[in-house]
Write a protein that holds these residues in place. Structure first.
Motif, PDB file in Angstrom:
ATOM      1  N   PHE B  28      -0.796 -13.518 -43.145  1.00 12.20           N
ATOM      2  CA  PHE B  28      -2.088 -12.983 -42.722  1.00 12.20           C
ATOM      3  C   PHE B  28      -2.241 -11.552 -43.234  1.00 12.20           C
ATOM      4  O   PHE B  28      -1.268 -10.793 -43.283  1.00 12.20           O
ATOM      5  N   LYS B  29      -3.477 -11.202 -43.570  1.00 11.26           N
ATOM      6  CA  LYS B  29      -3.805  -9.810 -43.853  1.00 11.26           C
ATOM      7  C   LYS B  29      -4.778  -9.375 -42.760  1.00 11.26           C
ATOM      8  O   LYS B  29      -5.785 -10.033 -42.530  1.00 11.26           O
ATOM      9  N   VAL B  30      -4.467  -8.274 -42.097  1.00 15.32           N
ATOM     10  CA  VAL B  30      -5.289  -7.840 -40.975  1.00 15.32           C
ATOM     11  C   VAL B  30      -5.747  -6.413 -41.188  1.00 15.32           C
ATOM     12  O   VAL B  30      -4.950  -5.538 -41.517  1.00 15.32           O
ATOM     13  N   LYS B  31      -7.063  -6.219 -41.037  1.00 12.02           N
ATOM     14  CA  LYS B  31      -7.621  -4.865 -41.125  1.00 12.02           C
ATOM     15  C   LYS B  31      -7.801  -4.335 -39.716  1.00 12.02           C
ATOM     16  O   LYS B  31      -8.413  -4.975 -38.874  1.00 12.02           O
ATOM     17  N   ILE B  32      -7.254  -3.146 -39.472  1.00  8.15           N
ATOM     18  CA  ILE B  32      -7.317  -2.564 -38.140  1.00  8.15           C
ATOM     19  C   ILE B  32      -8.017  -1.215 -38.185  1.00  8.15           C
ATOM     20  O   ILE B  32      -7.716  -0.375 -39.034  1.00  8.15           O
ATOM     21  N   LYS B  33      -8.960  -1.052 -37.248  1.00  7.58           N
ATOM     22  CA  LYS B  33      -9.668   0.233 -37.150  1.00  7.58           C
ATOM     23  C   LYS B  33      -8.950   1.084 -36.114  1.00  7.58           C
ATOM     24  O   LYS B  33      -8.783   0.675 -34.974  1.00  7.58           O
ATOM     25  N   LYS B  34      -8.505   2.256 -36.555  1.00  8.44           N
ATOM     26  CA  LYS B  34      -7.892   3.198 -35.612  1.00  8.44           C
ATOM     27  C   LYS B  34      -8.955   4.207 -35.273  1.00  8.44           C
ATOM     28  O   LYS B  34      -9.363   5.012 -36.113  1.00  8.44           O
ATOM     29  N   LYS B  35      -9.431   4.159 -34.046  1.00  8.56           N
ATOM     30  CA  LYS B  35     -10.498   5.076 -33.658  1.00  8.56           C
ATOM     31  C   LYS B  35      -9.933   6.488 -33.551  1.00  8.56           C
ATOM     32  O   LYS B  35      -8.769   6.669 -33.204  1.00  8.56           O
ATOM     33  N   PRO B  36     -10.749   7.487 -33.863  1.00 13.51           N
ATOM     34  CA  PRO B  36     -10.221   8.855 -33.786  1.00 13.51           C
ATOM     35  C   PRO B  36     -10.006   9.266 -32.330  1.00 13.51           C
ATOM     36  O   PRO B  36     -10.875   9.080 -31.492  1.00 13.51           O
ATOM     37  N   ARG B  37      -8.828   9.811 -32.048  1.00 13.32           N
ATOM     38  CA  ARG B  37      -8.532  10.340 -30.712  1.00 13.32           C
ATOM     39  C   ARG B  37      -8.952  11.789 -30.619  1.00 13.32           C
ATOM     40  O   ARG B  37      -8.996  12.351 -29.554  1.00 13.32           O
ATOM     41  N   TYR B  38      -9.085  12.432 -31.792  1.00 12.16           N
ATOM     42  CA  TYR B  38      -9.293  13.888 -31.894  1.00 12.16           C
ATOM     43  C   TYR B  38      -8.066  14.635 -31.383  1.00 12.16           C
ATOM     44  O   TYR B  38      -8.141  15.805 -31.022  1.00 12.16           O
ATOM     45  N   VAL B  39      -6.950  13.950 -31.325  1.00 19.73           N
ATOM     46  CA  VAL B  39      -5.675  14.570 -30.953  1.00 19.73           C
ATOM     47  C   VAL B  39      -4.647  14.040 -31.946  1.00 19.73           C
ATOM     48  O   VAL B  39      -4.577  12.836 -32.179  1.00 19.73           O
ATOM     49  N   ASP B  40      -3.893  14.947 -32.536  1.00 21.56           N
ATOM     50  CA  ASP B  40      -2.903  14.534 -33.527  1.00 21.56           C
ATOM     51  C   ASP B  40      -1.680  13.976 -32.807  1.00 21.56           C
ATOM     52  O   ASP B  40      -0.967  14.696 -32.112  1.00 21.56           O
ATOM     53  N   GLU B  41      -1.445  12.664 -32.992  1.00 20.63           N
ATOM     54  CA  GLU B  41      -0.361  12.009 -32.260  1.00 20.63           C
ATOM     55  C   GLU B  41       1.006  12.576 -32.614  1.00 20.63           C
ATOM     56  O   GLU B  41       1.922  12.563 -31.793  1.00 20.63           O
ATOM     57  N   SER B  42       1.140  13.074 -33.839  1.00 18.43           N
ATOM     58  CA  SER B  42       2.464  13.561 -34.238  1.00 18.43           C
ATOM     59  C   SER B  42       2.753  14.937 -33.641  1.00 18.43           C
ATOM     60  O   SER B  42       3.902  15.337 -33.522  1.00 18.43           O
ATOM     61  N   ASP B 112      -7.736  18.050 -32.905  1.00 20.03           N
ATOM     62  CA  ASP B 112      -8.310  17.991 -34.247  1.00 20.03           C
ATOM     63  C   ASP B 112      -9.704  17.375 -34.158  1.00 20.03           C
ATOM     64  O   ASP B 112      -9.865  16.153 -34.195  1.00 20.03           O
ATOM     65  N   PHE B 113     -10.703  18.228 -34.046  1.00 17.64           N
ATOM     66  CA  PHE B 113     -12.081  17.735 -33.887  1.00 17.64           C
ATOM     67  C   PHE B 113     -12.600  17.036 -35.138  1.00 17.64           C
ATOM     68  O   PHE B 113     -13.618  16.376 -35.108  1.00 17.64           O
ATOM     69  N   GLU B 114     -11.875  17.234 -36.237  1.00 18.96           N
ATOM     70  CA  GLU B 114     -12.349  16.655 -37.498  1.00 18.96           C
ATOM     71  C   GLU B 114     -11.764  15.258 -37.749  1.00 18.96           C
ATOM     72  O   GLU B 114     -12.083  14.644 -38.751  1.00 18.96           O
ATOM     73  N   GLN B 115     -10.900  14.830 -36.867  1.00 19.51           N
ATOM     74  CA  GLN B 115     -10.250  13.537 -37.100  1.00 19.51           C
ATOM     75  C   GLN B 115     -11.272  12.436 -37.382  1.00 19.51           C
ATOM     76  O   GLN B 115     -12.325  12.399 -36.744  1.00 19.51           O
ATOM     77  N   LYS B 116     -10.935  11.573 -38.355  1.00 14.84           N
ATOM     78  CA  LYS B 116     -11.855  10.501 -38.730  1.00 14.84           C
ATOM     79  C   LYS B 116     -11.237   9.143 -38.380  1.00 14.84           C
ATOM     80  O   LYS B 116     -10.026   9.016 -38.230  1.00 14.84           O
ATOM     81  N   GLU B 117     -12.116   8.188 -38.295  1.00 15.35           N
ATOM     82  CA  GLU B 117     -11.644   6.820 -38.082  1.00 15.35           C
ATOM     83  C   GLU B 117     -10.812   6.380 -39.282  1.00 15.35           C
ATOM     84  O   GLU B 117     -11.151   6.699 -40.415  1.00 15.35           O
ATOM     85  N   GLN B 118      -9.715   5.674 -38.995  1.00 11.44           N
ATOM     86  CA  GLN B 118      -8.853   5.225 -40.081  1.00 11.44           C
ATOM     87  C   GLN B 118      -8.857   3.708 -40.128  1.00 11.44           C
ATOM     88  O   GLN B 118      -8.987   3.051 -39.098  1.00 11.44           O
ATOM     89  N   THR B 119      -8.694   3.171 -41.327  1.00 17.97           N
ATOM     90  CA  THR B 119      -8.546   1.718 -41.418  1.00 17.97           C
ATOM     91  C   THR B 119      -7.171   1.406 -41.968  1.00 17.97           C
ATOM     92  O   THR B 119      -6.785   1.927 -43.012  1.00 17.97           O
ATOM     93  N   LEU B 120      -6.436   0.583 -41.236  1.00 20.11           N
ATOM     94  CA  LEU B 120      -5.102   0.201 -41.681  1.00 20.11           C
ATOM     95  C   LEU B 120      -5.141  -1.241 -42.136  1.00 20.11           C
ATOM     96  O   LEU B 120      -5.899  -2.054 -41.610  1.00 20.11           O
ATOM     97  N   GLU B 121      -4.296  -1.556 -43.120  1.00 17.92           N
ATOM     98  CA  GLU B 121      -4.149  -2.965 -43.487  1.00 17.92           C
ATOM     99  C   GLU B 121      -2.713  -3.347 -43.238  1.00 17.92           C
ATOM    100  O   GLU B 121      -1.804  -2.691 -43.727  1.00 17.92           O
ATOM    101  N   VAL B 122      -2.519  -4.367 -42.437  1.00 12.81           N
ATOM    102  CA  VAL B 122      -1.144  -4.804 -42.215  1.00 12.81           C
ATOM    103  C   VAL B 122      -0.999  -6.257 -42.649  1.00 12.81           C
ATOM    104  O   VAL B 122      -1.966  -7.020 -42.653  1.00 12.81           O
ATOM    105  N   GLU B 123       0.220  -6.618 -43.032  1.00 13.79           N
ATOM    106  CA  GLU B 123       0.488  -8.001 -43.422  1.00 13.79           C
ATOM    107  C   GLU B 123       1.454  -8.586 -42.404  1.00 13.79           C
ATOM    108  O   GLU B 123       2.505  -8.006 -42.135  1.00 13.79           O
TER     109      GLU B 123
END
Lengths: 653, 453
Positions: B28-42, B112-123
Motif C-alpha cells: 500500500f502507498k498511503v498519503k498522510i496529512k500532518k496538520k500544523p501544530r505550530y509547535v516544533d515537536e523536536s 513556530d507560527f509559520e509551520q505549514k501542513e505537511q504531506t507524508l507518503e508511507v509504504e
C-alpha cells in the motif's frame, strides 16, 4: 557499599494524590532524611518532563538511588526503572512508594494521609540503600506451540500461528476436532449452517503442513517455563492404524454393535467402531472398548475382516509422546450445565423436556431425526416453551450470565417457526441481544409471532388443571409484565442451560499452573487489558474456558492469543525477572521443604550435592521458600532481610 | 499509551489524517496529512509553560464543554505525545495578529507560527482501521430535554464529571455547583430505537451500573433510578456486578422514559426534573422527580465513516459500522485484503472485547508479514490491447480500482494484484477485449451446452 545519594520524587497525580496529601510537606520531610540529596514534587511524575527531572538529577547530582512516591508499582514501576536505566543507573537501584492506592485513595483525613505518605517515603528511602544492582536474563523461545482443545478457539489459534509459518501441536481429547460448534445446527444471527462454516477450517487445520493434529489425546504432564516447556501427551489407543486407514467407513457399516452417540447426546446411535460425525477430522474411526464385542467377549472382529487396508489393530497401546514447545494456548471450552438437579423443570422426568444442546442435534439435518423437530413419539409439537437462564443468573447454580443463551433461544424460535406450525413461548429475565445484528434479530423474531414472556419459570408439570392442559407439559411462572401468575400448556420444553467450566477444569488449572476465578473459569491476567494471558508466562487462554462467549468473540480471542504467541516467537527470547530466590548451598541442609512448597515447581533437589537449587527461569520471586527455609539458606534478591528490616524501621519513624 | 509513545518500533503520527490510499495487500502507498501544530515537536519538552501563559480560554472538547482549556493546549495532562497544539480558531495571534505570549515564554523556542501542513507518503503492507465510534447526540430527542435543561447530561459528560482530573475534580455537581440528591440514569438513548439506531450499543447497561455505583460511593444518600429495557450484563463478572448494585440500593425500573420535564404537578416536584415513565413491572405510569438526569447515549459510527470506508475501499453494514469479512469466522478482516478492522469502528464493544479484537487484527497482519509474500489469485481478468478501444467503461465499473488507463497506448490496463476476478469488466467491455481467466466465453458456453443435454 558506596555512599548512598538518594533522590526522592513525589507525584501529585493531578489531584489524585495532591487532593488529600500535602505533597509539599512530604517533600520537605524527605529532604531531611538520611542520605537524601534532593527531593522534588511534580504534577505527573510519569510524564516525560517528570521522568526527565529524574534523569537530569541522576546526571547532575550523581544520584545512585532513586525513590518515587506515586501510584502502585504495578502501574509505573517499569516506567521509572526504564528512566533510571536511561540515565545510566541499574534499574533495580530504584524504589517506589505507593502513596496513591495505599494512601491518598484510602485515607480521608488530609493530615493522617500526609503522615502516612511520609512514613511510606521514609520506608522507601531506608530500604533503597540496600538495593543491589541486578541483571535480567534472556532465555530463547522455542517457536513450536501447543494448543490444548480442538474447538473453534483452538482451531482458529492454530491456523493463525501455522499460517505465520510456525509449528503447532493441536491436542484434542475426542476422536475429532470441531468442539461444540460442530454440534450446532445454525448460528445466530445470520443463520448460516454451523458445520458449513466450520468444516473448511477443520480440514485446513487437518491438512496444514505446520499443524500436527493429536486427536484422542490428552496432556498428562507439563514442565519447564516460558519459551521452553516440556509436555507429555498420551495418545489413547484408537485400535485403528492411522497410517493405514483411508476413512472408507466400511468398518462402521459392518460393525454389528450399536451404542448411544455422545455426539447426538444419546438421541441417536453410533457403532462400536465409529467417527463421531461424518465430517470428522481426522477421518479415522476409533474402537470403543466398552461396547466392542471383541473386547467384551473375545469374538467378532467383523471390522478387521472387512478392512481392506488391514488398518484394524486390536493390540494397539496408548502412546506417550514428549513435545517441546515455547508457548501453550489452552482452549478447552465449556461443559453444558446438567439441569437434572433442578427437579422442578422435569428434565429426565418428562421425555419432552430437552436441553438446548439436544435441541441443536434435533433440528440438525445431519442429526438423529434428519432435522425434523419432533416429540419422543415422533409427532410434531404444536407448542414449544423455551426457558432462559437455566442454571445461569441463579445463585443456587451459577450467578453469572452465560452470554449466548438469549441469542440461541431466539434462533430456536426462528427454526421452530420455519419448520413447524408451533406456537413458541420464550420465558426470559432480560433479553440480552448485544452483538452486531443481534438486536435486529430480536426485532425480526418479535415480528415472526414469538410470544415473549418476561419471568423466570417456577415449574414444569404434567398435572393438568383444565381439559386443555391434559396431556401437555404446563409451564408455570409469573408474567412480570402483566403481574399475574401464568400456566402455559405446551408439547415441548427447551431448557437454555448454562455454560459451565469443564468438570476437570481444576485438574487442568493445576497441570498448567494457572488459576480459576470464583466462577470456576480460568482467570486472565487482566480482565480488560490482558484478556488472553494468564499469571503463568507463556500460557494463554482462549474461548469459553475463560468464560462463556459466542463464536465471534471466541474467534477474536483465539486470534488474540495467537498474536501474543507470535510476538514471543518473533522476538525469539524472553527476559526473566531478576528478583528471584537463590539458595546458599553451604547452608542448605537438604531438607527439601522448599521443593514441596514452591508453587511454580521451580526448585529441584541435586542428588549429588544433597542440596536444593532454584531454577531462575521458573522462579517468580514469590518468597515462599525464603520464609519457609529452616536453615535460612535462601535469599530473595531485592527482598533481602536487610531490605525488609530497613523498610519496617523506616515506616515506624 | 506511554509504551506506544516511546516504543522504538512505533512511529506516532498525531494530529494527522490519511488522505489517500493506493496499492494492494503487501504494497500500500498511503498519503498522510500532518496538520500544523505550530509547535516544533523536536524542540518542545512538554513543560506546559505556554499553556499556563496563554490568555485565551475556550471550552475543552476533551471535557465535552464542561471545562476549559487554553488556545494552546494538550487535551489532557497525560497526553502522548506531550506536545501542545495551537488552536487557530481561538488563538488571538491568528485572529488579530497580536499576542505571541506562548512564544515569548517558551524556553526551548518551540513555537513556530509559520509551520505549514505537511504531506507524508508511507509504504505499508497492511492497514488496520481502529477509528472508533462517535457518541450519539441526544439533542434531536427533544423529549429528554438535552440542551434545554442544564442538568440533563450525557454519559460521556458524566464520565468527565466523576473523573478526578476532570473539570469538577471528580465531584458530582449540578450546574449551580450543588450536589444532586437524586439522579435518574436513562438507558438506550438512541439505541434499540427504530427512529435512531436499531442496534444495542452493548456497553451502556454496564456503564450505567458503574455510574450508579460511583454515585452511591460519592453521594451515599442519593436516590438513584436506573430506567432500563433489559439489563444486558453478559461479560465476565458483569452479572455479579449487577447483583452488587441491587444490594447497594439502586432503584431499577423496567421501562423506557417517555419524557423529562420541568413542569411540576405537585409541590415536591417543584424545581426538579421530572422523569415520566411507565414502570412495566407494575404496569403503572410514574413520575420521578430528580435533580440530575444522565442519558446513556448510543455508540454510533463516526460522522465521516462513509468517507473512511471509501478511502480504504471497504464496506459498511446496514448499521453504518465497517463490515467484517465474515461475522463469525473472520471478524477482523474486510473484503479488501490487507485492510483489517478492530474495535468500535466494526460495532459497539467494551474494552476487553476491543482489546481481544485488536490483538486478533495484529495476528492477521503478523501472519502476512512473516509469510513475506501474498499469493495472488490467477483467475484474474486481462485486456487484449489490440481489441481495447480505450473507452474506459471498465475503469469506472471496477469495484476494486484495479484498472488504470495507459495514456501512451490509449488502452486500459489491469493490475493483476488488485483484480479479484469478479468479471464485471469482462461482461461490460463493449469491444469484447477483456477475458476473465478460467471463466472464458468458451468455458462458460461449453458448461451451458453440457447442462442442457
Amino acid at each position: 557499599m558506596e555512599t548512598p545519594k538518594i533522590g526522592v520524587y513525589v507525584c501529585h497525580c493531578g489531584s489524585n494524590i495532591a487532593g488529600t496529601v500535602d505533597v509539599q510537606q512530604v517533600v520537605e520531610f524527605a529532604k531531611k532524611l538520611d542520605s537524601v540529596v534532593v527531593a522534588r514534587e511534580y504534577k505527573f511524575m510519569c510524564s516525560d518532563p517528570g521522568q526527565n527531572m529524574i534523569k537530569e538529577d541522576i546526571k547532575n547530582l550523581k544520584l545512585n538511588r532513586v525513590v518515587v512516591a506515586s501510584c502502585s508499582p504495578l502501574l509505573h514501576e517499569p516506567t521509572f526503572r526504564h528512566a533510571v536505566q536511561e540515565a545510566g543507573l541499574n534499574p533495580y537501584l530504584f524504589e517506589m512508594a505507593n502513596i496513591r492506592e495505599q494512601c491518598s485513595w484510602t485515607t480521608e483525613d488530609h493530615e493522617k494521609a500526609t503522615e502516612k505518605a511520609k512514613a511510606l517515603v521514609s520506608a522507601a528511602v531506608k530500604r533503597v540503600r540496600y538495593h543491589q544492582p541486578l541483571e535480567t536474563k534472556d532465555v530463547p523461545v522455542n517457536p513450536a506451540t501447543l494448543i490444548v482443545g480442538g474447538g473453534i478457539a483452538g482451531i482458529q489459534a492454530a491456523l493463525e500461528i501455522a499460517d505465520a509459518g510456525h509449528k503447532v501441536y493441536l491436542v484434542e481429547k475426542d476422536p475429532s476436532i470441531g468442539g461444540h460448534m460442530i454440534q450446532f445446527d445454525k448460528t445466530f444471527p445470520t443463520l448460516d449452517c454451523s458445520a458449513c462454516i466450520l468444516t473448511p477450517k477443520m480440514t485446513s487445520a487437518g491438512s496444514h503442513p505446520n499443524i500436527e493434529l493429536m486427536t484422542y489425546s490428552e496432556v498428562e504432564d507439563v514442565s519447564g517455563f516460558i519459551g521452553n516447556f516440556k509436555v507429555r501427551v498420551r495418545k489413547k489407543a484408537r485400535f485403528v492404524d492411522e497410517e493405514k486407514c483411508n476413512g472408507c467407513g466400511v468398518c462402521m457399516e459392518k460393525c454389528p454393535w450399536k451404542a448411544p452417540s455422545e455426539f447426538d447426546l444419546g438421541l441417536g446411535e453410533r457403532k462400536a467402531i465409529y467417527t463421531p460425525f461424518p465430517q470428522a477430522v481426522p477421518n479415522i474411526p476409533v474402537i470403543d472398548k466398552e461396547h466392542c464385542v471383541y473386547f467384551l467377549r473375545g469374538r467378532c472382529r467383523a471390522c478387521e475382516k472387512f478392512c481392506e487396508r488391514g488398518a484394524i489393530d486390536f493390540e494397539q497401546q496408548d502412546k506417550i509422546v514428549e513435545l517441546e514447545v515455547g508457548n501453550i494456548i489452552i482452549a478447552t471450552g465449556y461443559d453444558p450445565f446438567d439441569p437434572t438437579p433442578i427437579v422442578k423443570y422435569g428434565y429426565n422426568r418428562y421425555p419432552n423436556v430437552y436441553t438446548a444442546l439436544e435441541f441443536e442435534r434435533l433440528c440438525n439435518a445431519a442429526g438423529p431425526t434428519g432435522g425434523k423437530i419432533v416429540l419422543r413419539d415422533g409427532s410434531e409439537p404444536k407448542s414449544v416453551a423455551i426457558i432462559h437462564c437455566v442454571g445461569s443468573r441463579d445463585e443456587n447454580y451459577h450467578r453469572y450470565c452465560s452470554r449466548v443463551c438469549c441469542m440461541y433461544a431466539l434462533k430456536y424460535s426462528h427454526l421452530i417457526k420455519e419448520k413447524t406450525e408451533a406456537d413458541v413461548y420464550q420465558m426470559y429475565i432480560d433479553m440480552r441481544c448485544f452483538g452486531k445484528g443481534y438486536e435486529e434479530f430480536y426485532e425480526r423474531l418479535s415480528k415472526e409471532g414469538v410470544k415473549f414472556i418476561r419471568g423466570k419459570v417456577a415449574e414444569v408439570t404434567d398435572r393438568a388443571l383444565t381439559d386443555e392442559e391434559k396431556g401437555k407439559l404446563i409451564v408455570c411462572g409469573e408474567d412480570t409484565l402483566l403481574g399475574t401468575v401464568i400456566r402455559v400448556p405446551v408439547d415441548m420444553v427447551i431448557l437454555c442451560i448454562a455454560l459451565e467450566p469443564r468438570s476437570d477444569a481444576k485438574q487442568v488449572a493445576q497441570l498448567f499452573r494457572i488459576s480459576q476465578g470464583a466462577d470456576g473459569f480460568f482467570i486472565e491476567r487482566h480482565p480488560k487489558l490482558d484478556p488472553v494471558a494468564t499469571m503463568t508466562d507463556g500460557i494463554f487462554i482462549a474461548g469459553c474456558c475463560q468464560g462463556p462467549k459466542d463464536i465471534p468473540d471466541t474467534v477474536a480471542q483465539a486470534s488474540a492469543a495467537a498474536t501474543r504467541v507470535l510476538s514471543l516467537i518473533s522476538k525469539g527470547k524472553v527476559e526473566l525477572e531478576a528478583t528471584v530466590a537463590v539458595i546458599d548451598e553451604e547452608k542448605c541442609s537438604g531438607c527439601r521443604v522448599c521443593n514441596i512448597l514452591c508453587p511454580y515447581n521451580a526448585i529441584t533437589f541435586i542428588e549429588d550435592k544433597e542440596v536444593s537449587r532454584v531454577n531462575e527461569a521458573l522462579c517468580k520471586g514469590c518468597g515462599t521458600c525464603v520464609a519457609a527455609c529452616p536453615s535460612a539458606a535462601i535469599t530473595h534478591k531485592h527482598f533481602t532481610t536487610e531490605e525488609i528490616m530497613a523498610e519496617i524501621e523506616g515506616v515506624l519513624v | 499509551m506511554a509504551s506506544a509513545g516511546s516504543h522504538k518500533n512505533i512511529e506516532l503520527l498525531t494530529y494527522s489524517e490519511v488522505m489517500e490510499v493506493s496499492g494492494y495487500v503487501g504494497n500500500f502507498k498511503v498519503k498522510i496529512k500532518k496538520k500544523p501544530r505550530y509547535v516544533d515537536e523536536s524542540k518542545c519538552t512538554g513543560c506546559g509553560t505556554c499553556q499556563e501563559k496563554c490568555p485565551i480560554k475556550v471550552d475543552n472538547e476533551f471535557d465535552l464543554g464542561l471545562g476549559k482549556r487554553k488556545a494552546i493546549y494538550t487535551p489532557f495532562p497525560q497526553a502522548v505525545p506531550n506536545v501542545p497544539v495551537i488552536d487557530r480558531d481561538h488563538c488571538t495571534y491568528f485572529l488579530r495578529g497580536k499576542c505571541r505570549a506562548c512564544e515569548r515564554f517558551c524556553e526551548t523556542k518551540a513555537i513556530d507560527f509559520e509551520q505549514k501542513e505537511q504531506t507524508l507518503e508511507v509504504e505499508v503492507g497492511c492497514i488496520i482501521l481502529t477509528t472508533g465510534f462517535d457518541s450519539f447526540d441526544p439533542t434531536p430527542m427533544t423529549q429528554f430535554g438535552y440542551g434545554r435543561y442544564d442538568n440533563v447530561i450525557t454519559s460521556l459528560q458524566f464520565e468527565r464529571m466523576t473523573n478526578a482530573s476532570g473539570p469538577t475534580g471528580g465531584k458530582i455537581v449540578l450546574k449551580d455547583g450543588t450536589e444532586p440528591r437524586s439522579i435518574a440514569i436513562l438507558h438506550c438513548i438512541g439505541s434499540r430505537d427504530v427512529n435512531y439506531h436499531e442496534y444495542c450499543s452493548r456497553v451502556c447497561c454496564m456503564h450505567s451500573l458503574k455510574f450508579a455505583h460511583i454515585i452511591r460511593e460519592k453521594i451515599p444518600d442519593a436516590v438513584i433510578y436506573d430506567l432500563y429495557i433489559d439489563l444486558r450484563c453478559f461479560g465476565k463478572g458483569y452479572e455479579e456486578f449487577y447483583n452488587r448494585l441491587q444490594e447497594e440500593g439502586v432503584n431499577f425500573i423496567r421501562g423506557r422514559a417517555g419524557e423529562v420535564t420541568d413542569v411540576a404537578e405537585t409541590p415536591e416536584e417543584r424545581g426538579k426534573l421530572i422523569v415520566v415513565c411507565e414502570d412495566t413491572l407494575i404496569s403503572r405510569q410514574r413520575r420521578l422527580p430528580v435533580d440530575m438526569v444522565i442519558l446513556s447515549v448510543a455508540l454510533e459510527p463516526r460522522a465521516d465513516v462513509a468517507e473512511t470506508a471509501k478511502l480504504f475501499s471497504i464496506s459498511r453494514s446496514r448499521d453504518g459500522f465497517f463490515l467484517e469479512k465474515h461475522p463469525k469466522l473472520d471478524p477482523v478482516a474486510t473484503t479488501t485484503e490487507g485492510v483489517l478492522i478492530a474495535g468500535c469502528c466494526q460495532g459497539p464493544k467494551d474494552i476487553p472485547d476491543t482489546v481481544a479484537q485488536a490483538s486478533a487484527a495484529a495476528a492477521r497482519a503478523m501472519a502476512i508479514i512473516t509469510k513475506g509474500s501474498v499469493e495472488i489469485e490467477p483467475t484474474t481478468a486481462f485486456i487484449d490491447e489490440k481489441l481495447c478501444s480505450g473507452c474506459r467503461t471498465c475503469i469506472s465499473l471496477c469495484p476494486y480500482n484495479a484498472i488504470s488507463f495507459n495514456e501512451d497506448k490509449k488502452v486500459s490496463v489491469i493490475n493483476e494484484a488488485m483484480c479479484k476476478g469478479c468479471g464485471t469488466c469482462a461482461a461490460a467491455c463493449p469491444s469484447g477485449a477483456i477475458t476473465a481467466r478460467h471463466f472464458t466465453t468458451e468455458q462458460i458456453m461449453s458448461e451451458l451446452e453440457g447442462v442442457l443435454i
